[in-house]
Design an enzyme around this catalytic site. Structure first.
Site, PDB file in Angstrom:
ATOM      1  CG  ASP A 156      50.175  64.204  25.403  1.00 57.14           C
ATOM      2  OD1 ASP A 156      51.211  63.954  25.110  1.00 57.14           O
ATOM      3  OD2 ASP A 156      49.509  65.205  25.697  1.00 57.14           O
TER       4      ASP A 156
HETATM    5  C1  BGC Z   1      53.142  66.233  26.661  1.00 55.31           C
HETATM    6  C2  BGC Z   1      53.849  66.732  24.170  1.00 55.31           C
HETATM    7  C3  BGC Z   1      54.549  65.866  23.573  1.00 55.31           C
HETATM    8  C4  BGC Z   1      54.751  64.618  24.048  1.00 55.31           C
HETATM    9  C5  BGC Z   1      55.882  63.931  22.530  1.00 55.31           C
HETATM   10  C6  BGC Z   1      53.966  64.177  26.432  1.00 55.31           C
HETATM   11  O1  BGC Z   1      54.097  64.090  27.274  1.00 55.31           O
HETATM   12  O2  BGC Z   1      52.948  66.593  26.448  1.00 55.31           O
HETATM   13  O3  BGC Z   1      53.185  67.401  24.430  1.00 55.31           O
HETATM   14  O4  BGC Z   1      53.897  66.386  23.120  1.00 55.31           O
HETATM   15  O5  BGC Z   1      54.403  64.551  25.342  1.00 55.31           O
HETATM   16  O6  BGC Z   1      56.183  64.219  23.657  1.00 55.31           O
END
Ligand code: BGC
Length: 740
Positions: free
Chosen positions: A263
């Protein structure tokens, strides 16, 4: 390209080039127009890092991405195309109801259609991968991200996750309109302590396997090409550096062979967790745990090459990860068609097209949950009706992950009611959306204006007094949910509650339509009004769908995929819990029982609950046999009768309970759902097959098996209704220590 050709390409690449495939750069590296979805941080790339970079997130638009692709393929020494990934969560330009609402549809077929439409729109805008489905099981609606989940049930989450993967990917990623899925957040991100985003997770391995892992596994078995790690720790170990979780559980047990991505900045966050001393160590730990791609942190780009050169990470590990990324690019057809389906023509044709809008409208009605109705709904279009509240005119109906879409394209309630041809209606704001001091994730709202608030309230009360019936459109602001949108209290804002009280003083026929991204504290609201309809964040066609349901052109077909507490203080609260030795009673407070002194212990509305515009009668459950061996099946059935005067669709739910086992089992677990449409007076036998496989669990010694003994079956309209029948499993089933 053949697999041999991919390997030959890999052999010809330098270490830095291979690492380039493993880094995902933030949008600001390429364009000022991308959407930043995490802390901005420091992110420095050298010229040669830039030459090698293999993917970017959250930049979109066919024309823009074509330009970026051309420029990057020119720079990249082997002209390898980039991967464009994005959060396409509940639609792209056409926005469908939020995932929590989709969970309430209990309809994988519809959810698959929505995902396919979202994929087609995203693919036309040049996107190759979506960071969806999120299948994190949730039990605590204080957590802002419950809106991205499909709820508290492992079986339902699994069906929804699979459906989304099928919808995005189809059977061949090269097919026009398909994009790759990325199931997230692995693992148990939804179990954050206290519902606080990013917080630690403490779970027993049994609980992890029984409740949290099945939906990830189902999405992986359905073919999800990527998996994203979660931000949280489990038992002190951050997922992004958790070797057991990624190597043993994900790769070996679940057989995942695709790309594992972190993530947003999760690699570097292992330092703050206290798991790595610095970025270099975080990089080594992530790589050793089996992480292929580093989203946004400066770990892989800054340290991986050096770690390989000094022998701490074998180059083969980098090769394996890079090969997975190249295979994904190849399966998407990017070596032949680097823009894939990105085209301005396609964007024009598909974005917000009639077919997608129609689907969004149909899906929304399917997700609305009617929690109370004392004969007021459906409304007559002829009666004098006042529509009052901050959601009457509001177009912010998309939920928090819908950045490519302009809320201007959403249909507000007012427009929907006007489109429906209601004859004698008026529309008033009634109050602000939020109290003056109420926190949201972003500071987007208009300033609170005292004078305006008083005028609005006066006008609303006046209109309510003169109307035959009132529809109050209330709810949370969209920025009160979503990532980092955790809340301590789940009530409506005080300004909305005041409006409700004042309106109810002058009119007895009030229906509340509640927009929200989570289960809220609505029990007291429901007591004051005749009807309560939850419509979540309903998407582009929200206003039309609300009008369809209010006026009876569609029926509300949703059922709660998450328990509604009476008070936030009851959380976490979920139907599939274990019994204590002194279980909570179903009829209120009793002394020396699990629960709270003087308070009600039951939920406001249980999982699976939802009313129709008609009524249904369930016969007692009949079973085809009262004993079963591991090789046999039992058919459980009920006679369902539509006892009302309207056609209607019922969501018939099968629950099972293992009465005594070597590790205690939940009071009931959902194991099947059948949506049945019946005309008034019509009757149908609804059957479910029960197999030994459905009775397996992680036993006392953690083998995955069924145990002989007594089982209770309920076929019921929701998890709070008893309709029991019993059978015995009389022989042991197959044992399997590596399953879920
Ligand atoms: C979130 C994810 C997301 C990623 C990309 C993160 O902050 O937890 O769910 O896919 O950002 O935007």
């Amino acid at each position: 390209m053949t697999n041999e050709a991919i390997r030959a390409l890999l052999e010809d690449m330098t270490l830095e080039e291979k690492i380039g495939q493993l880094i995902q750069v933030p949008p600001q590296v390429l364009s000022s127009n991308g959407v930043i979805t995490g802390p901005a941080g420091e992110y420095a790339l050298s010229e040669s890092d830039r030459d090698n970079m293999g993917s970017v997130l959250n930049v979109t638009g066919a024309a823009r991405l074509r330009k970026i692709q051309d420029a990057q393929m020119e720079r990249q020494p082997h002209h390898i195309p980039m991967l464009f990934m994005m959060d396409v969560i509940n639609g792209f330009e056409t926005i469908f109801p939020i995932p929590l609402a989709q969970g309430c549809s209990f309809s994988p077929t519809l959810v698959e259609k929505g995902a396919a439409a979202a994929a087609a729109e995203a693919a036309a805008a040049g996107v190759h991968v979506t960071f969806s489905p999120m299948v994190d099981l949730v039990r605590d609606s204080r957590w802002g991200r419950v809106m991205e989940s499909t709820g508290e049930d492992p079986w339902l989450n699994a069906r929804m996750g699979e459906a989304m993967v099928r919808g995005y990917q189809g059977t061949d990623l090269k097919e026009k309109g398909r994009i790759a899925a990325c199931v997230k957040h692995f693992a148990a991100y939804g179990a954050a302590e206290g519902g606080r985003d990013y917080d630690c997770v403490e779970l027993s391995e049994r609980t992890l396997r029984e409740y949290y892992l099945p939906a990830y596994e189902a999405a992986i078995r359905a073919g999800s090409r990527l998996v994203m790690t979660s931000f949280n720790t489990i038992g002190g170990v951050p997922s992004t550096g958790n070797r057991w979780l990624m190597e043993q559980v994900l790769r070996r047990e679940m057989g995942f062979d695709g790309v594992l991505i972190s993530d947003y900045s999760a690699v570097e966050e292992m330092i703050t967790h206290g798991f790595a001393e610095d970025t270099r160590e975080a990089t080594r730990l992530a790589m050793q745990a089996g992480l292929d791609m580093d989203m946004v942190s400066s770990g892989y780009v800054g340290h991986l090459a050096e770690l390989v050169r000094c022998g701490e990470i074998p180059e083969e590990a980098v090769d394996r990860a890079a090969e997975r990324v190249l295979r994904l690019k190849n399966d998407l057809g990017l070596f032949e068609k680097p823009y894939k389906d990105g085209s301005e023509e396609g964007e024009k044709q598909l974005h917000l097209c009639e077919a997608h809008r129609k689907l969004a409208r149909e899906m929304a009605a399917e997700t609305f949950v009617l929690l109370k109705n004392e004969g007021i709904l459906p409304l007559s279009k002829k009666q004098k009706t006042a529509f009052i509240g901050p959601y009457v005119h509001c177009r912010q109906l998309h939920g928090s992950w819908s950045f490519p879409s302009d809320p201007e394209h959403a249909v507000p309630v007012r427009e929907g009611v006007e489109n429906a041809g209601a004859e004698d209606v008026c529309f008033l704001p009634g109050c602000h959306m939020l109290d003056a001091d109420m926190p949201t994730r972003f500071e987007e709202r208009l300033p609170y204006d005292e004078a305006k608030a008083e005028t609005w309230l006066r006008e609303a009360v006046e209109a309510a007094r003169n109307a035959e019936q009132v529809v109050l459109c209330l709810g949370e602001h969209r920025d009160q949910t979503g990532e980092a949108g955790s809340r301590t209290e789940l009530t409506l804002p005080e300004c909305q509650l005041r409006l409700l009280r004042e309106v109810c003083r002058v009119n007895q026929n009030v229906a509340v339509v509640c927009f929200s991204g989570r289960p809220m504290e609505m029990a007291e609201v429901a007591q004051q009004v005749k009807a309560l309809l939850m419509v979540w964040m309903p998407g582009s066609e929200g206003g039309n769908a609300v009008a369809d349901v209010l006026f009876g052109d569609a029926e509300p077909r949703g059922r709660l995929c998450m328990t509604f507490p009476r008070k936030a203080a009851q959380l976490p609260l979920y139907y599939n819990h274990l019994n204590t030795g002194r279980p909570r009673s179903t009829d209120g407070y009793e002394i020396f029982r699990t629960g709270y002194m003087g308070g009600r212990l039951t939920p406001a509305w249980p999982f699976g609950f939802g009313m129709s515009y008609t009524t249904f009668h369930y016969s007692p459950v009949t079973l085809s046999a009262d004993t079963m061996t591991a090789e046999e099946k039992i058919v459980a059935s009920v006679e369902l009768t539509n006892t009302g005067d309207k056609a209607g669709t019922e969501t018939v739910q099968l629950y099972l309970r293992d009465v005594a086992a070597s590790a205690a089992r939940p009071v009931r677990m959902l194991r099947g759902v059948e949506k049945v449409t019946l005309q008034p007076g019509q009757r149908k036998t609804v059957r479910f097959e029960i197999t030994e496989e459905m009775l397996r669990f992680h036993t006392g010694d953690m083998t995955y098996a069924s145990e002989p003994g007594r089982f209770v079956v309920h076929i019921a309209p929701n998890s709070g209704v008893e309709n029991p029948a019993e059978f015995r499993l009389v022989s042991e089933g197959k044992k399997d220590s590596l399953n879920f």
